[in-house]
Design a protein around this motif. Sequence first.
Motif, mmCIF file in Angstrom:
data_model
loop_
_atom_site.group_PDB
_atom_site.id
_atom_site.type_symbol
_atom_site.label_atom_id
_atom_site.label_comp_id
_atom_site.label_asym_id
_atom_site.label_seq_id
_atom_site.Cartn_x
_atom_site.Cartn_y
_atom_site.Cartn_z
ATOM 1 N N ALA A 100 -0.949 2.003 -0.930
ATOM 2 C CA ALA A 100 -1.818 2.003 -2.107
ATOM 3 C C ALA A 100 -1.104 1.384 -3.307
ATOM 4 C CB ALA A 100 -2.269 3.418 -2.440
ATOM 5 N N THR B 13 -0.740 -2.504 -2.734
ATOM 6 C CA THR B 13 -2.029 -3.179 -2.850
ATOM 7 C C THR B 13 -2.488 -3.229 -4.295
ATOM 8 O OG1 THR B 13 -2.623 -2.382 -0.639
ATOM 9 C CG2 THR B 13 -4.416 -3.206 -2.030
ATOM 10 N N LEU B 14 -2.307 -2.119 -5.004
ATOM 11 C CA LEU B 14 -2.709 -2.064 -6.401
ATOM 12 C C LEU B 14 -1.950 -3.108 -7.216
ATOM 13 C CD1 LEU B 14 -4.174 -0.731 -8.780
ATOM 14 C CD2 LEU B 14 -2.249 0.852 -8.952
ATOM 15 N N ILE C 146 -3.437 -6.538 -6.754
ATOM 16 C CA ILE C 146 -4.745 -6.693 -7.397
ATOM 17 C C ILE C 146 -4.587 -6.858 -8.903
ATOM 18 C CG2 ILE C 146 -6.895 -5.489 -7.954
ATOM 19 C CD1 ILE C 146 -6.824 -4.262 -5.167
ATOM 20 N N GLN D 296 -4.773 4.857 -8.253
ATOM 21 C CA GLN D 296 -4.519 3.642 -7.471
ATOM 22 C C GLN D 296 -5.664 3.347 -6.505
ATOM 23 O OE1 GLN D 296 -0.774 4.594 -5.692
ATOM 24 N NE2 GLN D 296 0.411 4.161 -7.541
ATOM 25 N N VAL D 297 -6.089 4.349 -5.774
ATOM 26 C CA VAL D 297 -7.138 4.132 -4.774
ATOM 27 C C VAL D 297 -8.471 3.807 -5.454
ATOM 28 C CG1 VAL D 297 -8.444 5.218 -2.913
ATOM 29 C CG2 VAL D 297 -5.978 5.547 -3.056
ATOM 30 N N ILE E 135 -8.414 0.089 -6.131
ATOM 31 C CA ILE E 135 -8.508 -0.652 -4.868
ATOM 32 C C ILE E 135 -9.936 -0.637 -4.332
ATOM 33 C CG2 ILE E 135 -7.747 -0.690 -2.461
ATOM 34 C CD1 ILE E 135 -5.063 0.480 -3.503
#
Length: 540
Positions: A44, A47-48, A51, A474-475, A478
Amino acid sequence: MSTATTKKTTSARVDPAVLYISVTLSALFVAWGVFFTDNLATVAETTLGRIIDNFGWLFVLTSSGFVVLATVLAFSRFGSIRLGRDGERPEFSTASWVAMMFSAGMGIGLMFYGASEPIMHMSSPPPGSAKAGSEEAARLALEYSYFHWAIHPWAMYAVAGLALAYFGFRKSGNGLISSAFRPLLGDRVDGPLGKSIDILAIFATLFGSAVSLGLGALQVNRGLKEVWGVPDSTGLAVSIIAVLTVLFVISALSGVHRGIQWLSNGNMLLAAVLLLFVFVAGPTVFILEGQTEALGGYLASLPKMSFTTGAFGGGEWLSGWTVFYWAWWISWTPFVGTFIARISRGRTIREFIVGVIIAPSLVSVVWFAILGGTALNQEIHGGHLAAAVAKGEEAGLFATLQNLPWFPVTSVLVIVLVGLFFVSGADAASVVLGMLSCRGTMTPGRLVVILWGALTGLVAAVLLLAGGLEAVKQVAIIAAFPFLFVMIGMCVSLVKALRAEPIPASPAEQEAERESAAGEPGPEAGVRPAEVMADSQPAS
Protein backbone atom coordinates in the motif's frame (compact mmCIF):
# COMPACT_ATOMS: atom_id res chain seq x y z
CA MET A 1 -47.03 -14.09 -2.98
CA SER A 2 -45.50 -17.46 -2.16
CA THR A 3 -42.10 -17.88 -0.52
CA ALA A 4 -40.70 -19.43 -3.68
CA THR A 5 -41.84 -16.47 -5.75
CA THR A 6 -40.35 -14.01 -3.26
CA LYS A 7 -36.98 -15.77 -3.36
CA LYS A 8 -37.03 -15.80 -7.14
CA THR A 9 -37.80 -12.07 -7.28
CA THR A 10 -35.03 -11.22 -4.81
CA SER A 11 -32.56 -13.41 -6.66
CA ALA A 12 -33.47 -11.80 -9.96
CA ARG A 13 -32.50 -8.40 -8.58
CA VAL A 14 -28.94 -9.48 -7.89
CA ASP A 15 -26.36 -9.03 -10.64
CA PRO A 16 -24.33 -12.22 -10.17
CA ALA A 17 -21.26 -10.99 -12.05
CA VAL A 18 -21.00 -7.70 -10.13
CA LEU A 19 -21.87 -9.18 -6.74
CA TYR A 20 -19.75 -12.32 -6.87
CA ILE A 21 -16.67 -10.69 -8.40
CA SER A 22 -16.68 -7.71 -6.03
CA VAL A 23 -17.40 -9.83 -2.95
CA THR A 24 -14.69 -12.34 -3.89
CA LEU A 25 -12.08 -9.62 -4.43
CA SER A 26 -13.10 -7.91 -1.18
CA ALA A 27 -12.83 -11.19 0.70
CA LEU A 28 -9.38 -11.78 -0.79
CA PHE A 29 -8.32 -8.33 0.41
CA VAL A 30 -9.55 -9.13 3.92
CA ALA A 31 -7.64 -12.44 3.85
CA TRP A 32 -4.53 -10.61 2.62
CA GLY A 33 -4.73 -8.22 5.53
CA VAL A 34 -5.33 -10.97 8.09
CA PHE A 35 -2.62 -13.41 6.97
CA PHE A 36 -0.05 -11.06 5.37
CA THR A 37 -0.50 -7.86 7.35
CA ASP A 38 3.03 -6.50 6.91
CA ASN A 39 3.01 -7.24 3.19
CA LEU A 40 -0.27 -5.36 2.74
CA ALA A 41 1.15 -2.32 4.51
CA THR A 42 4.32 -2.37 2.37
CA VAL A 43 2.48 -2.74 -0.93
CA ALA A 44 0.00 0.00 0.00
CA GLU A 45 2.79 2.43 0.89
CA THR A 46 4.71 1.74 -2.34
CA THR A 47 1.64 2.01 -4.55
CA LEU A 48 0.55 5.22 -2.87
CA GLY A 49 3.95 6.80 -3.43
CA ARG A 50 3.80 6.11 -7.16
CA ILE A 51 0.28 7.48 -7.50
CA ILE A 52 1.10 10.67 -5.62
CA ASP A 53 4.39 11.26 -7.45
CA ASN A 54 2.89 10.78 -10.92
CA PHE A 55 -0.76 11.76 -10.62
CA GLY A 56 -1.11 14.13 -7.68
CA TRP A 57 -1.55 16.98 -10.18
CA LEU A 58 -4.49 15.14 -11.75
CA PHE A 59 -6.37 15.00 -8.45
CA VAL A 60 -5.80 18.75 -8.04
CA LEU A 61 -6.83 19.66 -11.58
CA THR A 62 -9.95 17.49 -11.78
CA SER A 63 -11.24 18.52 -8.35
CA SER A 64 -11.21 22.15 -9.46
CA GLY A 65 -12.78 21.13 -12.76
CA PHE A 66 -15.73 19.61 -10.86
CA VAL A 67 -16.26 22.93 -9.07
CA VAL A 68 -16.30 24.81 -12.37
CA LEU A 69 -18.65 22.32 -14.03
CA ALA A 70 -21.11 22.35 -11.13
CA THR A 71 -21.17 26.16 -11.10
CA VAL A 72 -21.74 26.39 -14.86
CA LEU A 73 -24.56 23.83 -14.82
CA ALA A 74 -26.31 25.47 -11.87
CA PHE A 75 -26.49 28.89 -13.50
CA SER A 76 -26.90 27.80 -17.10
CA ARG A 77 -30.10 27.21 -19.05
CA PHE A 78 -30.02 23.61 -17.78
CA GLY A 79 -30.67 24.71 -14.20
CA SER A 80 -34.45 24.57 -14.62
CA ILE A 81 -34.49 20.89 -15.63
CA ARG A 82 -36.20 18.79 -13.00
CA LEU A 83 -34.68 15.51 -11.78
CA GLY A 84 -37.80 13.54 -12.52
CA ARG A 85 -41.01 14.27 -14.39
CA ASP A 86 -41.85 17.90 -15.14
CA GLY A 87 -43.87 19.20 -12.21
CA GLU A 88 -42.69 16.48 -9.82
CA ARG A 89 -41.98 17.69 -6.29
CA PRO A 90 -39.20 16.67 -3.84
CA GLU A 91 -39.66 13.49 -1.84
CA PHE A 92 -38.09 14.84 1.38
CA SER A 93 -38.28 18.17 3.17
CA THR A 94 -35.29 20.46 2.66
CA ALA A 95 -34.23 20.12 6.32
CA SER A 96 -34.22 16.30 6.20
CA TRP A 97 -32.57 16.37 2.78
CA VAL A 98 -29.66 18.49 4.03
CA ALA A 99 -29.35 16.49 7.26
CA MET A 100 -29.20 13.14 5.46
CA MET A 101 -26.63 14.15 2.85
CA PHE A 102 -24.46 15.86 5.48
CA SER A 103 -24.50 12.86 7.84
CA ALA A 104 -23.70 10.51 4.98
CA GLY A 105 -21.13 12.84 3.43
CA MET A 106 -18.64 13.66 6.16
CA GLY A 107 -20.07 13.48 9.68
CA ILE A 108 -17.37 11.32 11.24
CA GLY A 109 -14.59 13.17 9.47
CA LEU A 110 -15.68 16.50 10.91
CA MET A 111 -15.82 15.04 14.41
CA PHE A 112 -12.34 13.61 13.94
CA TYR A 113 -10.65 16.60 12.30
CA GLY A 114 -12.78 19.53 13.54
CA ALA A 115 -10.28 20.57 16.22
CA SER A 116 -7.17 18.59 15.30
CA GLU A 117 -6.70 19.66 11.66
CA PRO A 118 -6.42 23.41 12.39
CA ILE A 119 -3.96 22.65 15.20
CA MET A 120 -1.83 20.51 12.89
CA HIS A 121 -1.86 23.20 10.17
CA MET A 122 -0.85 25.81 12.74
CA SER A 123 2.01 23.62 13.96
CA SER A 124 3.09 22.72 10.42
CA PRO A 125 1.74 25.22 7.86
CA PRO A 126 2.37 24.87 4.12
CA PRO A 127 6.09 25.53 3.45
CA GLY A 128 6.85 29.18 2.86
CA SER A 129 3.44 30.41 4.00
CA ALA A 130 3.85 31.38 7.67
CA LYS A 131 5.96 30.77 10.76
CA ALA A 132 4.86 27.62 12.60
CA GLY A 133 2.86 28.41 15.74
CA SER A 134 2.26 32.05 14.80
CA GLU A 135 -1.09 33.84 14.65
CA GLU A 136 -0.69 34.07 10.87
CA ALA A 137 -0.30 30.28 10.80
CA ALA A 138 -3.51 30.01 12.86
CA ARG A 139 -5.42 32.07 10.30
CA LEU A 140 -4.07 29.97 7.44
CA ALA A 141 -5.00 26.86 9.39
CA LEU A 142 -8.67 27.81 9.29
CA GLU A 143 -8.46 28.79 5.62
CA TYR A 144 -7.03 25.41 4.63
CA SER A 145 -9.58 23.59 6.78
CA TYR A 146 -12.33 25.39 4.88
CA PHE A 147 -10.57 24.57 1.62
CA HIS A 148 -10.45 20.84 2.39
CA TRP A 149 -14.01 20.52 3.72
CA ALA A 150 -16.27 23.02 1.97
CA ILE A 151 -16.80 23.75 -1.73
CA HIS A 152 -14.47 21.25 -3.44
CA PRO A 153 -15.68 17.99 -1.84
CA TRP A 154 -19.33 18.92 -2.14
CA ALA A 155 -18.84 19.87 -5.79
CA MET A 156 -17.53 16.35 -6.39
CA TYR A 157 -20.58 14.89 -4.67
CA ALA A 158 -22.87 17.25 -6.59
CA VAL A 159 -21.50 16.29 -10.01
CA ALA A 160 -21.71 12.55 -9.31
CA GLY A 161 -25.13 12.80 -7.66
CA LEU A 162 -26.49 14.98 -10.45
CA ALA A 163 -25.43 12.53 -13.15
CA LEU A 164 -27.04 9.63 -11.29
CA ALA A 165 -30.24 11.52 -10.46
CA TYR A 166 -30.58 12.86 -14.01
CA PHE A 167 -30.15 9.49 -15.73
CA GLY A 168 -32.05 7.64 -13.01
CA PHE A 169 -35.10 9.88 -12.64
CA ARG A 170 -35.18 11.96 -15.82
CA LYS A 171 -34.13 9.23 -18.23
CA SER A 172 -35.57 6.25 -16.33
CA GLY A 173 -32.19 4.65 -15.74
CA ASN A 174 -31.50 1.85 -13.31
CA GLY A 175 -29.61 3.81 -10.64
CA LEU A 176 -26.22 2.27 -11.42
CA ILE A 177 -23.03 4.28 -11.94
CA SER A 178 -22.69 2.62 -15.34
CA SER A 179 -26.10 3.94 -16.45
CA ALA A 180 -24.63 7.45 -16.56
CA PHE A 181 -22.36 6.31 -19.42
CA ARG A 182 -25.11 5.37 -21.85
CA PRO A 183 -24.68 8.52 -24.02
CA LEU A 184 -21.01 7.58 -24.44
CA LEU A 185 -21.11 3.76 -24.51
CA GLY A 186 -24.60 2.96 -25.72
CA ASP A 187 -25.76 -0.59 -25.02
CA ARG A 188 -22.23 -1.57 -23.95
CA VAL A 189 -23.12 -0.33 -20.47
CA ASP A 190 -25.21 -3.48 -20.14
CA GLY A 191 -22.20 -5.70 -20.81
CA PRO A 192 -18.78 -6.36 -19.24
CA LEU A 193 -17.66 -2.74 -19.63
CA GLY A 194 -20.59 -1.40 -17.64
CA LYS A 195 -20.20 -4.08 -14.98
CA SER A 196 -16.52 -3.17 -14.63
CA ILE A 197 -17.52 0.45 -13.93
CA ASP A 198 -19.95 -0.69 -11.24
CA ILE A 199 -17.31 -2.93 -9.65
CA LEU A 200 -14.88 0.01 -9.51
CA ALA A 201 -17.64 2.06 -7.85
CA ILE A 202 -18.16 -0.69 -5.28
CA PHE A 203 -14.47 -0.77 -4.40
CA ALA A 204 -14.25 3.01 -4.10
CA THR A 205 -17.31 3.00 -1.84
CA LEU A 206 -16.09 0.08 0.26
CA PHE A 207 -12.66 1.51 1.00
CA GLY A 208 -13.83 5.11 1.29
CA SER A 209 -16.38 4.04 3.89
CA ALA A 210 -13.74 1.99 5.68
CA VAL A 211 -11.71 5.18 6.20
CA SER A 212 -14.58 6.80 8.07
CA LEU A 213 -15.23 3.68 10.12
CA GLY A 214 -11.57 3.57 11.09
CA LEU A 215 -11.59 7.24 12.12
CA GLY A 216 -14.79 6.78 14.10
CA ALA A 217 -13.49 3.72 15.94
CA LEU A 218 -10.27 5.50 16.90
CA GLN A 219 -12.16 8.51 18.23
CA VAL A 220 -14.64 6.44 20.25
CA ASN A 221 -11.64 4.53 21.59
CA ARG A 222 -10.01 7.81 22.70
CA GLY A 223 -13.27 9.00 24.25
CA LEU A 224 -13.56 5.87 26.37
CA LYS A 225 -10.02 6.51 27.61
CA GLU A 226 -10.69 10.17 28.43
CA VAL A 227 -13.96 9.53 30.27
CA TRP A 228 -13.54 6.14 31.90
CA GLY A 229 -9.84 5.48 31.64
CA VAL A 230 -10.19 2.54 29.25
CA PRO A 231 -6.75 2.00 27.62
CA ASP A 232 -6.83 2.69 23.89
CA SER A 233 -5.60 -0.06 21.59
CA THR A 234 -6.08 -1.37 18.07
CA GLY A 235 -7.85 -4.41 19.49
CA LEU A 236 -10.41 -2.23 21.24
CA ALA A 237 -10.91 -0.16 18.07
CA VAL A 238 -11.62 -3.36 16.13
CA SER A 239 -14.14 -4.40 18.81
CA ILE A 240 -15.84 -1.01 18.51
CA ILE A 241 -16.09 -1.50 14.76
CA ALA A 242 -17.69 -4.91 15.30
CA VAL A 243 -20.35 -3.55 17.68
CA LEU A 244 -21.20 -0.52 15.56
CA THR A 245 -21.27 -2.64 12.39
CA VAL A 246 -24.09 -4.70 13.89
CA LEU A 247 -25.96 -1.48 14.73
CA PHE A 248 -25.59 0.10 11.31
CA VAL A 249 -26.69 -3.09 9.53
CA ILE A 250 -29.85 -3.10 11.64
CA SER A 251 -30.43 0.55 10.78
CA ALA A 252 -29.78 -0.05 7.08
CA LEU A 253 -32.37 -2.82 6.99
CA SER A 254 -35.00 -0.36 8.23
CA GLY A 255 -34.63 1.69 5.03
CA VAL A 256 -34.05 5.34 4.12
CA HIS A 257 -37.40 6.68 5.35
CA ARG A 258 -36.97 5.25 8.84
CA GLY A 259 -33.53 4.46 10.25
CA ILE A 260 -31.30 6.63 8.05
CA GLN A 261 -33.59 9.69 8.09
CA TRP A 262 -34.21 9.52 11.85
CA LEU A 263 -30.54 9.03 12.69
CA SER A 264 -29.48 11.86 10.39
CA ASN A 265 -31.96 14.30 11.94
CA GLY A 266 -30.84 13.21 15.41
CA ASN A 267 -27.19 13.68 14.45
CA MET A 268 -27.76 17.23 13.29
CA LEU A 269 -29.66 18.12 16.45
CA LEU A 270 -26.96 16.78 18.78
CA ALA A 271 -24.20 18.35 16.65
CA ALA A 272 -25.99 21.71 16.91
CA VAL A 273 -26.13 21.32 20.71
CA LEU A 274 -22.37 20.62 20.83
CA LEU A 275 -21.53 23.59 18.59
CA LEU A 276 -23.79 25.95 20.54
CA PHE A 277 -22.19 24.92 23.83
CA VAL A 278 -18.63 25.41 22.54
CA PHE A 279 -19.60 28.73 20.95
CA VAL A 280 -21.04 30.07 24.21
CA ALA A 281 -18.52 28.52 26.61
CA GLY A 282 -15.52 29.14 24.36
CA PRO A 283 -13.94 32.34 23.01
CA THR A 284 -17.10 33.65 21.33
CA VAL A 285 -15.69 36.93 20.05
CA PHE A 286 -12.53 35.23 18.73
CA ILE A 287 -14.66 32.64 16.94
CA LEU A 288 -16.71 35.33 15.18
CA GLU A 289 -13.68 37.41 14.26
CA GLY A 290 -11.64 34.39 13.20
CA GLN A 291 -14.43 33.00 11.02
CA THR A 292 -14.94 36.34 9.29
CA GLU A 293 -11.24 36.85 8.55
CA ALA A 294 -10.51 33.24 7.58
CA LEU A 295 -13.58 32.99 5.36
CA GLY A 296 -12.55 36.13 3.49
CA GLY A 297 -9.02 34.80 3.11
CA TYR A 298 -10.32 31.45 1.92
CA LEU A 299 -12.56 32.95 -0.76
CA ALA A 300 -9.82 35.36 -1.90
CA SER A 301 -7.18 32.62 -2.08
CA LEU A 302 -9.47 29.92 -3.50
CA PRO A 303 -8.24 30.09 -7.13
CA LYS A 304 -4.58 29.87 -6.12
CA MET A 305 -5.19 27.12 -3.55
CA SER A 306 -7.28 25.16 -6.04
CA PHE A 307 -4.47 24.83 -8.58
CA THR A 308 -1.42 24.43 -6.32
CA THR A 309 0.36 21.15 -7.14
CA GLY A 310 3.59 21.49 -5.18
CA ALA A 311 5.75 21.59 -8.30
CA PHE A 312 7.77 24.48 -6.85
CA GLY A 313 7.95 23.28 -3.27
CA GLY A 314 5.63 21.96 -0.59
CA GLY A 315 4.75 18.77 -2.47
CA GLU A 316 5.05 16.57 0.61
CA TRP A 317 2.68 18.75 2.62
CA LEU A 318 0.24 18.87 -0.28
CA SER A 319 0.22 15.10 -0.78
CA GLY A 320 -0.31 14.49 2.92
CA TRP A 321 -3.28 16.83 3.11
CA THR A 322 -4.91 18.18 -0.04
CA VAL A 323 -4.30 15.22 -2.34
CA PHE A 324 -5.34 12.81 0.41
CA TYR A 325 -8.59 14.72 0.90
CA TRP A 326 -9.39 14.94 -2.82
CA ALA A 327 -8.77 11.20 -3.15
CA TRP A 328 -10.85 10.47 -0.06
CA TRP A 329 -13.77 12.53 -1.37
CA ILE A 330 -13.51 10.89 -4.79
CA SER A 331 -13.59 7.46 -3.16
CA TRP A 332 -16.84 8.57 -1.50
CA THR A 333 -18.47 9.96 -4.65
CA PRO A 334 -20.12 6.72 -5.82
CA PHE A 335 -21.57 6.19 -2.35
CA VAL A 336 -22.53 9.78 -1.45
CA GLY A 337 -23.46 10.58 -5.05
CA THR A 338 -25.76 7.56 -5.27
CA PHE A 339 -27.25 8.31 -1.86
CA ILE A 340 -27.82 12.00 -2.59
CA ALA A 341 -29.37 11.09 -5.93
CA ARG A 342 -31.62 8.61 -4.11
CA ILE A 343 -33.04 11.34 -1.84
CA SER A 344 -33.19 14.17 -4.41
CA ARG A 345 -35.92 13.14 -6.82
CA GLY A 346 -38.11 16.05 -7.88
CA ARG A 347 -35.57 18.85 -7.39
CA THR A 348 -34.32 21.01 -10.24
CA ILE A 349 -30.67 20.89 -11.32
CA ARG A 350 -30.13 24.41 -9.95
CA GLU A 351 -31.78 23.58 -6.64
CA PHE A 352 -29.84 20.33 -6.41
CA ILE A 353 -26.39 21.83 -7.05
CA VAL A 354 -26.90 24.91 -4.87
CA GLY A 355 -28.32 22.81 -2.04
CA VAL A 356 -25.67 20.10 -2.22
CA ILE A 357 -22.75 22.54 -2.34
CA ILE A 358 -23.80 25.61 -0.36
CA ALA A 359 -25.71 24.20 2.64
CA PRO A 360 -23.16 21.56 3.73
CA SER A 361 -20.26 23.92 2.94
CA LEU A 362 -21.72 26.52 5.30
CA VAL A 363 -22.11 23.86 7.99
CA SER A 364 -18.47 22.86 7.50
CA VAL A 365 -17.32 26.48 7.76
CA VAL A 366 -19.29 27.03 10.97
CA TRP A 367 -18.04 23.70 12.35
CA PHE A 368 -14.37 24.55 11.88
CA ALA A 369 -14.89 28.16 12.95
CA ILE A 370 -16.30 27.02 16.32
CA LEU A 371 -14.35 23.84 17.13
CA GLY A 372 -11.19 24.74 15.21
CA GLY A 373 -11.31 28.38 16.28
CA THR A 374 -11.65 27.38 19.94
CA ALA A 375 -8.73 24.96 19.64
CA LEU A 376 -6.55 27.57 17.94
CA ASN A 377 -7.37 30.18 20.58
CA GLN A 378 -6.40 27.74 23.32
CA GLU A 379 -3.14 26.91 21.55
CA ILE A 380 -2.28 30.58 21.05
CA HIS A 381 -2.73 31.12 24.79
CA GLY A 382 -0.59 28.16 25.84
CA GLY A 383 -3.14 25.36 25.78
CA HIS A 384 -0.61 22.71 24.62
CA LEU A 385 -3.08 21.16 22.20
CA ALA A 386 -0.38 20.56 19.60
CA ALA A 387 1.37 18.16 21.97
CA ALA A 388 -1.85 16.23 22.54
CA VAL A 389 -2.68 16.03 18.82
CA ALA A 390 0.87 14.89 18.03
CA LYS A 391 0.15 11.73 20.07
CA GLY A 392 -3.02 11.02 18.08
CA GLU A 393 -5.25 13.12 15.85
CA GLU A 394 -8.32 11.64 17.50
CA ALA A 395 -7.34 13.43 20.74
CA GLY A 396 -7.83 16.96 19.35
CA LEU A 397 -11.51 17.41 20.13
CA PHE A 398 -11.26 15.90 23.62
CA ALA A 399 -8.20 18.03 24.42
CA THR A 400 -10.17 21.13 23.40
CA LEU A 401 -13.25 20.24 25.43
CA GLN A 402 -11.08 19.49 28.45
CA ASN A 403 -10.37 23.21 28.75
CA LEU A 404 -14.07 24.05 28.83
CA PRO A 405 -16.73 23.43 31.52
CA TRP A 406 -18.65 20.15 31.83
CA PHE A 407 -16.01 18.00 30.18
CA PRO A 408 -17.49 14.66 31.38
CA VAL A 409 -20.84 15.58 29.81
CA THR A 410 -19.50 16.98 26.53
CA SER A 411 -17.08 14.09 26.04
CA VAL A 412 -19.93 11.59 26.37
CA LEU A 413 -21.90 13.67 23.88
CA VAL A 414 -18.96 13.42 21.46
CA ILE A 415 -18.80 9.64 21.85
CA VAL A 416 -22.54 9.37 21.17
CA LEU A 417 -22.28 11.70 18.16
CA VAL A 418 -19.38 9.77 16.64
CA GLY A 419 -21.28 6.53 17.13
CA LEU A 420 -24.40 7.95 15.47
CA PHE A 421 -22.42 9.41 12.57
CA PHE A 422 -20.69 6.04 12.25
CA VAL A 423 -24.02 4.22 12.06
CA SER A 424 -25.85 6.71 9.81
CA GLY A 425 -22.97 6.98 7.33
CA ALA A 426 -22.18 3.28 7.23
CA ASP A 427 -25.79 2.12 6.91
CA ALA A 428 -26.25 4.45 3.94
CA ALA A 429 -23.06 3.00 2.44
CA SER A 430 -24.26 -0.59 2.86
CA VAL A 431 -27.57 0.27 1.19
CA VAL A 432 -25.71 1.88 -1.73
CA LEU A 433 -23.39 -1.11 -2.05
CA GLY A 434 -26.47 -3.29 -2.16
CA MET A 435 -27.98 -1.10 -4.89
CA LEU A 436 -24.81 -1.25 -6.98
CA SER A 437 -24.70 -5.04 -6.80
CA CYS A 438 -28.45 -5.53 -7.33
CA ARG A 439 -28.95 -3.87 -10.71
CA GLY A 440 -29.62 -0.45 -9.15
CA THR A 441 -32.79 -1.41 -7.27
CA MET A 442 -33.82 1.12 -4.60
CA THR A 443 -34.56 -1.74 -2.19
CA PRO A 444 -31.70 -4.27 -2.27
CA GLY A 445 -32.26 -7.61 -0.58
CA ARG A 446 -31.65 -7.87 3.16
CA LEU A 447 -28.99 -10.55 2.81
CA VAL A 448 -27.04 -8.41 0.34
CA VAL A 449 -27.17 -5.39 2.68
CA ILE A 450 -26.00 -7.52 5.61
CA LEU A 451 -23.19 -8.96 3.49
CA TRP A 452 -21.88 -5.54 2.47
CA GLY A 453 -22.25 -4.18 5.98
CA ALA A 454 -20.15 -7.01 7.37
CA LEU A 455 -17.51 -6.63 4.65
CA THR A 456 -17.25 -2.87 5.25
CA GLY A 457 -16.61 -3.45 8.92
CA LEU A 458 -14.07 -6.19 8.15
CA VAL A 459 -12.13 -3.98 5.72
CA ALA A 460 -11.97 -1.16 8.28
CA ALA A 461 -10.72 -3.58 10.95
CA VAL A 462 -8.10 -5.06 8.62
CA LEU A 463 -6.77 -1.63 7.70
CA LEU A 464 -6.40 -0.66 11.35
CA LEU A 465 -4.54 -3.91 12.02
CA ALA A 466 -2.33 -3.38 8.97
CA GLY A 467 -1.02 0.01 10.03
CA GLY A 468 -3.57 2.12 11.82
CA LEU A 469 -4.62 5.50 10.48
CA GLU A 470 -1.87 5.72 7.86
CA ALA A 471 -2.87 2.42 6.26
CA VAL A 472 -6.49 3.58 6.19
CA LYS A 473 -5.50 6.77 4.36
CA GLN A 474 -3.20 4.99 1.92
CA VAL A 475 -5.77 2.46 0.75
CA ALA A 476 -8.41 5.21 0.35
CA ILE A 477 -6.23 7.05 -2.17
CA ILE A 478 -5.35 3.83 -4.01
CA ALA A 479 -9.02 2.85 -4.29
CA ALA A 480 -9.99 6.33 -5.46
CA PHE A 481 -7.43 6.56 -8.26
CA PRO A 482 -9.18 4.39 -10.91
CA PHE A 483 -12.55 5.90 -10.02
CA LEU A 484 -11.17 9.34 -10.81
CA PHE A 485 -11.34 8.42 -14.51
CA VAL A 486 -14.88 7.15 -14.03
CA MET A 487 -15.79 10.56 -12.61
CA ILE A 488 -14.33 12.32 -15.65
CA GLY A 489 -16.33 10.06 -17.96
CA MET A 490 -19.53 10.74 -16.00
CA CYS A 491 -19.04 14.49 -16.47
CA VAL A 492 -18.54 14.16 -20.23
CA SER A 493 -21.58 11.89 -20.54
CA LEU A 494 -23.77 14.22 -18.47
CA VAL A 495 -22.88 17.28 -20.52
CA LYS A 496 -23.53 15.38 -23.76
CA ALA A 497 -26.97 14.29 -22.56
CA LEU A 498 -27.92 17.74 -21.26
CA ARG A 499 -27.05 19.37 -24.57
CA ALA A 500 -29.65 17.15 -26.22
CA GLU A 501 -32.29 17.97 -23.60
CA PRO A 502 -35.18 20.19 -24.76
CA ILE A 503 -35.19 23.13 -22.35
CA PRO A 504 -38.58 24.68 -21.45
CA ALA A 505 -38.73 28.31 -22.51
CA SER A 506 -39.28 31.04 -19.95
CA PRO A 507 -42.72 32.77 -19.88
CA ALA A 508 -41.24 35.82 -21.62
CA GLU A 509 -39.73 33.65 -24.37
CA GLN A 510 -43.00 31.79 -24.83
CA GLU A 511 -44.88 35.10 -25.22
CA ALA A 512 -42.30 36.36 -27.75
CA GLU A 513 -42.62 33.15 -29.74
CA ARG A 514 -46.40 33.42 -29.81
CA GLU A 515 -46.23 37.00 -31.05
CA SER A 516 -43.65 36.21 -33.73
CA ALA A 517 -45.52 33.12 -34.90
CA ALA A 518 -48.54 35.25 -35.89
CA GLY A 519 -50.68 32.21 -36.32
CA GLU A 520 -48.20 30.28 -38.46
CA PRO A 521 -47.21 26.71 -37.49
CA GLY A 522 -44.02 26.69 -35.40
CA PRO A 523 -41.99 24.48 -33.16
CA GLU A 524 -43.39 22.51 -30.29
CA ALA A 525 -44.90 24.83 -27.67
CA GLY A 526 -42.65 25.72 -24.79
CA VAL A 527 -39.44 24.55 -26.47
CA ARG A 528 -36.86 26.86 -27.95
CA PRO A 529 -36.58 26.60 -31.76
CA ALA A 530 -32.83 26.03 -31.61
CA GLU A 531 -33.32 23.02 -29.39
CA VAL A 532 -35.99 21.54 -31.66
CA MET A 533 -33.46 21.52 -34.45
CA ALA A 534 -30.71 20.09 -32.23
CA ASP A 535 -29.98 16.42 -31.97
CA SER A 536 -32.49 15.18 -29.40
CA GLN A 537 -31.49 11.54 -29.31
CA PRO A 538 -32.56 10.27 -25.85
CA ALA A 539 -29.76 9.38 -23.43
CA SER A 540 -31.24 6.11 -22.41
